[in-house]
Design an enzyme around this catalytic site. Structure first.
Site, PDB file in Angstrom:
ATOM      1  CD  GLU A  35       0.222   4.946  -9.938  1.00 28.30           C
ATOM      2  OE1 GLU A  35      -0.871   4.821  -9.355  1.00 28.30           O
ATOM      3  OE2 GLU A  35       0.565   5.979 -10.538  1.00 28.30           O
ATOM      4  NE  ARG A 262      -7.978   1.066  -0.902  1.00 27.33           N
ATOM      5  CZ  ARG A 262      -6.763   1.381  -1.356  1.00 27.33           C
ATOM      6  NH1 ARG A 262      -5.814   1.772  -0.560  1.00 27.33           N
ATOM      7  NH2 ARG A 262      -6.502   1.338  -2.639  1.00 27.33           N
ATOM      8  CE  LYS A 272       0.900   3.211  -3.805  1.00 31.50           C
ATOM      9  NZ  LYS A 272       1.121   2.601  -5.105  1.00 31.50           N
TER      10      LYS A 272
HETATM   11  P1  ATP Z   1      -2.466   3.874  -2.331  1.00 32.06           P
HETATM   12  O1  ATP Z   1      -3.738   4.617  -2.170  1.00 32.06           O
HETATM   13  O2  ATP Z   1      -1.753   3.654  -1.070  1.00 32.06           O
HETATM   14  O3  ATP Z   1      -1.574   4.434  -3.396  1.00 32.06           O
HETATM   15  P2  ATP Z   1      -3.196   1.980  -4.263  1.00 32.06           P
HETATM   16  O4  ATP Z   1      -4.328   1.016  -4.253  1.00 32.06           O
HETATM   17  O5  ATP Z   1      -3.323   3.108  -5.202  1.00 32.06           O
HETATM   18  O6  ATP Z   1      -2.915   2.441  -2.796  1.00 32.06           O
HETATM   19  P3  ATP Z   1      -1.418   0.330  -5.734  1.00 32.06           P
HETATM   20  O7  ATP Z   1       0.038   0.449  -5.890  1.00 32.06           O
HETATM   21  O8  ATP Z   1      -2.278   0.630  -6.904  1.00 32.06           O
HETATM   22  O9  ATP Z   1      -1.831   1.254  -4.527  1.00 32.06           O
HETATM   23  O10 ATP Z   1      -1.804  -1.071  -5.101  1.00 32.06           O
HETATM   24  C1  ATP Z   1      -1.293  -2.325  -5.500  1.00 32.06           C
HETATM   25  C2  ATP Z   1      -2.253  -3.385  -5.051  1.00 32.06           C
HETATM   26  O11 ATP Z   1      -2.362  -3.366  -3.632  1.00 32.06           O
HETATM   27  C3  ATP Z   1      -3.640  -3.149  -5.594  1.00 32.06           C
HETATM   28  O12 ATP Z   1      -4.186  -4.386  -6.016  1.00 32.06           O
HETATM   29  C4  ATP Z   1      -4.397  -2.582  -4.425  1.00 32.06           C
HETATM   30  O13 ATP Z   1      -5.749  -2.855  -4.540  1.00 32.06           O
HETATM   31  C5  ATP Z   1      -3.712  -3.266  -3.232  1.00 32.06           C
HETATM   32  N1  ATP Z   1      -3.820  -2.440  -2.032  1.00 32.06           N
HETATM   33  C6  ATP Z   1      -3.464  -1.146  -1.879  1.00 32.06           C
HETATM   34  N2  ATP Z   1      -3.752  -0.706  -0.658  1.00 32.06           N
HETATM   35  C7  ATP Z   1      -4.305  -1.743   0.009  1.00 32.06           C
HETATM   36  C8  ATP Z   1      -4.816  -1.917   1.333  1.00 32.06           C
HETATM   37  N3  ATP Z   1      -4.830  -0.914   2.212  1.00 32.06           N
HETATM   38  N4  ATP Z   1      -5.304  -3.124   1.668  1.00 32.06           N
HETATM   39  C9  ATP Z   1      -5.300  -4.146   0.787  1.00 32.06           C
HETATM   40  N5  ATP Z   1      -4.832  -4.042  -0.459  1.00 32.06           N
HETATM   41  C10 ATP Z   1      -4.335  -2.863  -0.857  1.00 32.06           C
HETATM   42 MG    MG Z   2      -3.338   3.172  -7.229  1.00 32.41          MG
END
Ligand code: ATP
Ligand code: MG
Length: 562
Positions: A35, A262, A272
């Site tokens: 995102e 994760r 983020k």
């Molecule tokens: P954040 O909480 O940091 O915003 P998010 O999962 O909302 O993380 P996205 O941009 O939606 O962030 O993530 C893109 C991809 O990366 C998704 O498939 C997500 O599952 C994966 N991802 C995000 N954070 C992690 C992590 N800490 N470890 C492994 N994969 C991750």
């Molecule tokens: Mg997300």
């Protein structure tokens, strides 16, 4: 790039099973779906390495898909930063995709669901809807609008799309089951009204689809075979499948969602939203502050793409969440920089020595290896003269026998140069040593072949000639949080654990070969650690970041505590 000898991870086993069951290999397709609401962090690196690693292993395309359905938090700046980071990590995507490109298709499919009696417009407030949700053990209550006629639903949904209504007045919901044991199946929201401009579709839309109604459908449009996400989406899988059940044509590939844990890194936060708070509160200088666990922060700090990929490869993927110690990440950057970083001499906390028996005004250029780990790295010459800087820590007036550095009456070797002996020191009114007077043995020059040059003394110190020295701003970083898991407390905010001493700035003195160093160049400062020229550096003022120390100092501190 992926390691062909390691055993398969559980996601690869799933792919192998699908292939064994007859899925044609050419149907394999993956995606990395960020995102664009922030910069990528080290957790994302795991997901990137997983998805692009699968692409390499199976020679399958991988899309970069921006999951851009929330115009409130998303920006073009983040899209650009994400593309740069994925490229920098060394991966190439097949197609750059945007969920927002599918808004029309998603809208058309929503009409189809309404016409099939599978979706309805709910006109309650969000509070009312929340009250009807029920609990995991108690069924929810059906909305009074649940049985609206198809015509009324179509009219209202069109009105929503046309901007006839205020935010919060109507939503489109899937009509599933208010008694489902999975709360996410209790008539989930598919669309909400948001009168906000989107960074790509601008004001074309004022209704925006929700994650669950977008993700699987985007996978289906792109014909992604394996849609990999983190564990918190496991309960969403039922809904992912329900939406696909309504739409999938039997002759097109049906994507499947699978989940992995994760990855969290110790002494930092990988979210983020929380990283944004650090940026907004000015705790750090920006998303790419070298203390940030973002890809851009690590890059600026001096990390190499290889070290991050090797780290991700070593920790692999897991079915359960845990915290990986940051020392493992540091191990990987040390290992890589040890191979590639040229050695140079720099003094971070200088004290001056004067070699009283060395002729005034004379200088010598002494040959030294650029990298003993890499014979091809060659040699260079460093200037030696009567006045030198050494590290103030490397001198003590008196010390016990285990102190192998310089003490009064004691000898050390100056790296690639001579053996010196400390004779006496001069102090200021505060008792601080300002100058150390030494003598040197003129026959002891390293590599000169004399008996004296082979003489073993216990300590070897790095040094920089005073008249040739280049002053530089050196930024020394420490962990951003004092606690291993700042996010792990129910009753305490992660911000309480900020390490107030995570940045120290000193003026170091560098050997003159660094005069031509460019931002991004990496070096080993002998005996001190690995350093990288910062983007703030200019021809007037060199600025370097410490990437990592030579050894894990925290491990030592932790041991002492025990
Ligand atoms: P954040 O909480 O940091 O915003 P998010 O999962 O909302 O993380 P996205 O941009 O939606 O962030 O993530 C893109 C991809 O990366 C998704 O498939 C997500 O599952 C994966 N991802 C995000 N954070 C992690 C992590 N800490 N470890 C492994 N994969 C991750
Ligand atoms: Mg997300």
């Amino acid at each position: 790039m992926s390691n062909p000898v390691r055993s398969l991870n559980f996601i690869e086993h799933i792919v192998e099973e699908d292939l064994a069951k007859g899925m044609p290999g050419k149907q394999l397709r993956f995606r990395f779906p960020p995102e664009p609401n922030g910069y990528l962090h080290i957790g994302h690196a795991s997901s990137i390495c997983l998805n692009f690693g699968l692409g390499l292993r199976y020679n399958a395309p991988v899309n970069l898909r921006f999951d851009d359905t929330n115009p409130i938090k998303e920006e073009q700046e983040f899209v650009d930063a994400i593309k740069k980071d994925v490229e920098w990590l060394g991966y190439t995507w097949e197609t750059e995709c945007y969920a927002s490109d599918y808004f029309q298709q998603l809208y058309d499919w929503a009409l189809f669901l309404i016409k099939s009696g599978k979706a309805y417009v709910d006109s309650q407030t969000s509070e009312e809807m929340a009250r009807q949700k029920g609990t995991p053990t108690e069924a929810g209550t059906e909305s009074p609008y649940r049985n609206r006629s198809i015509e009324e639903n179509l009219t209202l949904f069109e009105g929503m799309k046309n901007g006839d209504f205020e935010e919060g007045t109507h939503v489109l919901r899937a009509k599933i089951d208010m008694a489902s044991s999975n709360m996410l199946m209790r008539d989930p929201i598919m669309y909400r009204i948001l009168h906000k401009a989107h960074h790509r579709t601008n004001t074309d839309w004022c209704i925006y689809p929700m994650y669950d109604w977008t993700h699987g459908e985007s996978d289906y449009i792109e014909q992604v075979s394996h849609s990999l996400c983190t564990l918190e989406f496991a309960p969403h899988r039922e809904l992912y499948d329900w939406f696909l059940d309504q739409l999938v044509d039997s002759d097109r590939l049906r994507p499947k969602q699978r989940e992995f844990a994760r990855r969290n890194l110790s002494h930092t936060v990988v979210s983020k939203r929380k990283l944004l708070k650090l940026v907004e509160d000015g705790v750090v200088s920006g998303w790419d502050d070298p203390r940030m666990p973002t890809i851009s922060g690590l890059r600026r700090r001096g990390y190499t793409p290889e070290s991050i990929r090797n780290f991700a490869d070593t920790i692999g993927i897991a079915k359960r969440e845990n915290i990986v110690d940051v020392s493992l990440l540091e191990f990987h950057i040390r290992e890589h920089l040890n191979k590639i970083a040229p050695r140079v001499m720099a003094v971070l906390r200088p004290v001056k020595i004067v070699i009283t028996n060395y002729p005034e005004g004379e200088e010598e250029w002494l040959e030294t290896e650029n990298n003993p780990e890499d014979p091809e790295a060659g040699v260079r010459k460093v200037p030696f003269s009567r006045e030198l800087y050494i590290e103030s820590d490397d001198f003590r007036e008196e010390a016990n026998r285990r102190f192998f550095r310089l003490k009064l009456g004691g000898e050390v070797r100056l790296k690639s140069a001579y053996i010196i002996k400390a004779e006496h020191c001069i102090k200021d009114d505060k008792g601080e040593v300002t100058e150390i007077h030494c003598t040197y043995d003129p026959k002891s020059r390293s590599g000169s072949g004399t008996e004296e040059s082979m003489r073993k003394v216990k300590g070897t110190l790095h040094w920089v000639s005073v008249s040739h020295a280049l002053p530089a701003e050196i930024r020394l970083y420490d962990r951003l949080f004092t606690d291993e898991n700042p996010d792990g407390y129910k009753d305490r905010d992660f911000m309480e654990f900020l390490n107030r001493d995570s940045l120290e700035i000193v003026t170091g003195q560098l050997e003159p070969s660094l005069v031509s160093a460019e931002p991004g160049d990496r070096f080993q400062f002998q005996r001190l650690g690995y350093f990288c020229v910062d983007a703030d550096s200019s021809s007037e003022k060199l600025v370097l970041n410490r990437t990592v120390t030579l050894r894990d100092t925290w491990a030592k501190i932790e041991q002492k505590k025990e």
